[in-house]
Write a protein that holds these residues in place. Sequence first.
Motif, mmCIF file in Angstrom:
data_model
loop_
_atom_site.group_PDB
_atom_site.id
_atom_site.type_symbol
_atom_site.label_atom_id
_atom_site.label_comp_id
_atom_site.label_asym_id
_atom_site.label_seq_id
_atom_site.Cartn_x
_atom_site.Cartn_y
_atom_site.Cartn_z
ATOM 1 N N UNK A 215 -19.798 84.041 49.533
ATOM 2 C CA UNK A 215 -19.370 83.836 48.334
ATOM 3 C C UNK A 215 -17.533 83.896 48.437
ATOM 4 N N UNK A 216 -17.458 83.998 49.518
ATOM 5 C CA UNK A 216 -16.356 84.433 50.831
ATOM 6 C C UNK A 216 -15.745 82.805 50.682
ATOM 7 N N UNK A 217 -16.344 82.195 50.367
ATOM 8 C CA UNK A 217 -16.025 80.564 50.825
ATOM 9 C C UNK A 217 -15.935 80.207 48.939
ATOM 10 N N UNK A 218 -16.681 80.397 48.442
ATOM 11 C CA UNK A 218 -16.703 80.266 46.902
ATOM 12 C C UNK A 218 -15.321 80.491 46.291
ATOM 13 N N UNK A 219 -15.384 81.820 46.680
ATOM 14 C CA UNK A 219 -13.671 82.950 45.984
ATOM 15 C C UNK A 219 -12.839 81.361 46.489
ATOM 16 N N UNK A 220 -12.823 81.396 47.610
ATOM 17 C CA UNK A 220 -11.551 80.921 48.595
ATOM 18 C C UNK A 220 -11.112 79.017 47.732
ATOM 19 N N UNK A 221 -12.770 78.653 47.277
ATOM 20 C CA UNK A 221 -12.065 77.269 47.160
ATOM 21 C C UNK A 221 -11.192 77.706 45.687
ATOM 22 N N UNK A 222 -11.793 78.329 44.899
ATOM 23 C CA UNK A 222 -11.185 78.644 43.665
ATOM 24 C C UNK A 222 -9.998 79.122 43.856
ATOM 25 N N UNK A 223 -10.142 79.841 44.969
ATOM 26 C CA UNK A 223 -8.589 80.620 44.971
ATOM 27 C C UNK A 223 -6.752 79.043 45.139
ATOM 28 N N UNK A 224 -7.915 78.381 45.982
ATOM 29 C CA UNK A 224 -6.848 77.346 46.774
ATOM 30 C C UNK A 224 -6.653 76.358 45.674
ATOM 31 N N UNK A 225 -7.819 76.244 45.021
ATOM 32 C CA UNK A 225 -7.056 75.047 43.581
ATOM 33 C C UNK A 225 -6.429 75.391 42.564
ATOM 34 N N UNK A 226 -6.311 76.564 42.965
ATOM 35 C CA UNK A 226 -5.615 77.347 41.931
ATOM 36 C C UNK A 226 -4.699 77.022 41.802
ATOM 37 N N UNK A 227 -4.122 77.968 43.132
ATOM 38 C CA UNK A 227 -2.245 77.629 44.072
ATOM 39 C C UNK A 227 -2.200 75.933 43.976
ATOM 40 N N UNK A 228 -3.151 75.269 44.375
ATOM 41 C CA UNK A 228 -3.239 73.682 44.329
ATOM 42 C C UNK A 228 -2.912 73.013 44.040
ATOM 43 N N UNK A 229 -4.123 73.148 42.877
ATOM 44 C CA UNK A 229 -3.633 72.228 41.710
ATOM 45 C C UNK A 229 -4.270 71.095 41.323
ATOM 46 N N UNK A 230 -3.478 70.314 41.776
ATOM 47 C CA UNK A 230 -4.146 68.526 42.023
ATOM 48 C C UNK A 230 -4.488 68.076 43.015
ATOM 49 N N UNK A 231 -4.340 69.244 44.024
ATOM 50 C CA UNK A 231 -4.567 68.709 45.992
ATOM 51 C C UNK A 231 -3.602 68.903 46.757
ATOM 52 N N UNK A 232 -3.920 68.090 47.650
ATOM 53 C CA UNK A 232 -2.647 68.232 48.659
ATOM 54 C C UNK A 232 -1.971 66.204 49.345
ATOM 55 N N UNK A 233 -1.552 66.382 49.759
ATOM 56 C CA UNK A 233 -1.277 64.876 50.698
ATOM 57 C C UNK A 233 -1.963 63.940 51.808
#
Length: 95
Positions: free
Chosen positions: A3-21
């Motif tokens: 659950x921690x990893x799932x939550x981290x994925x969702x939170x990072x996706x929200x903060x970073x939007x389209x990804x990272x270079x």
Amino acid sequence: MSDTINTAVAALAEKLGDGFDATAKFVLGEEGSVIVDENGVRAGDDDADVTLTADVDTFEQILSGDLNPTGAFMSGKLTIDGDMSAAMRLASALA
């Protein structure tokens, strides 16, 4: 996957939007790791340009804005291995 990893994925996706270079990996202790790249955010343990390692509590504090990534690094709560310029760009994106 925890659950921690799932939550981290969702939170990072929200903060970073389209990804990272670049490709970054967040290692969250025994919970696992998260990959951030040009394709977005996902759970995984791929090779990365930069690897950031912290315990779950530190990672949550960084994501919530309660802890500055640079401060976490300087205090030893966050370790960085690899491309330091990618780490700095990621820290800016998370701030």
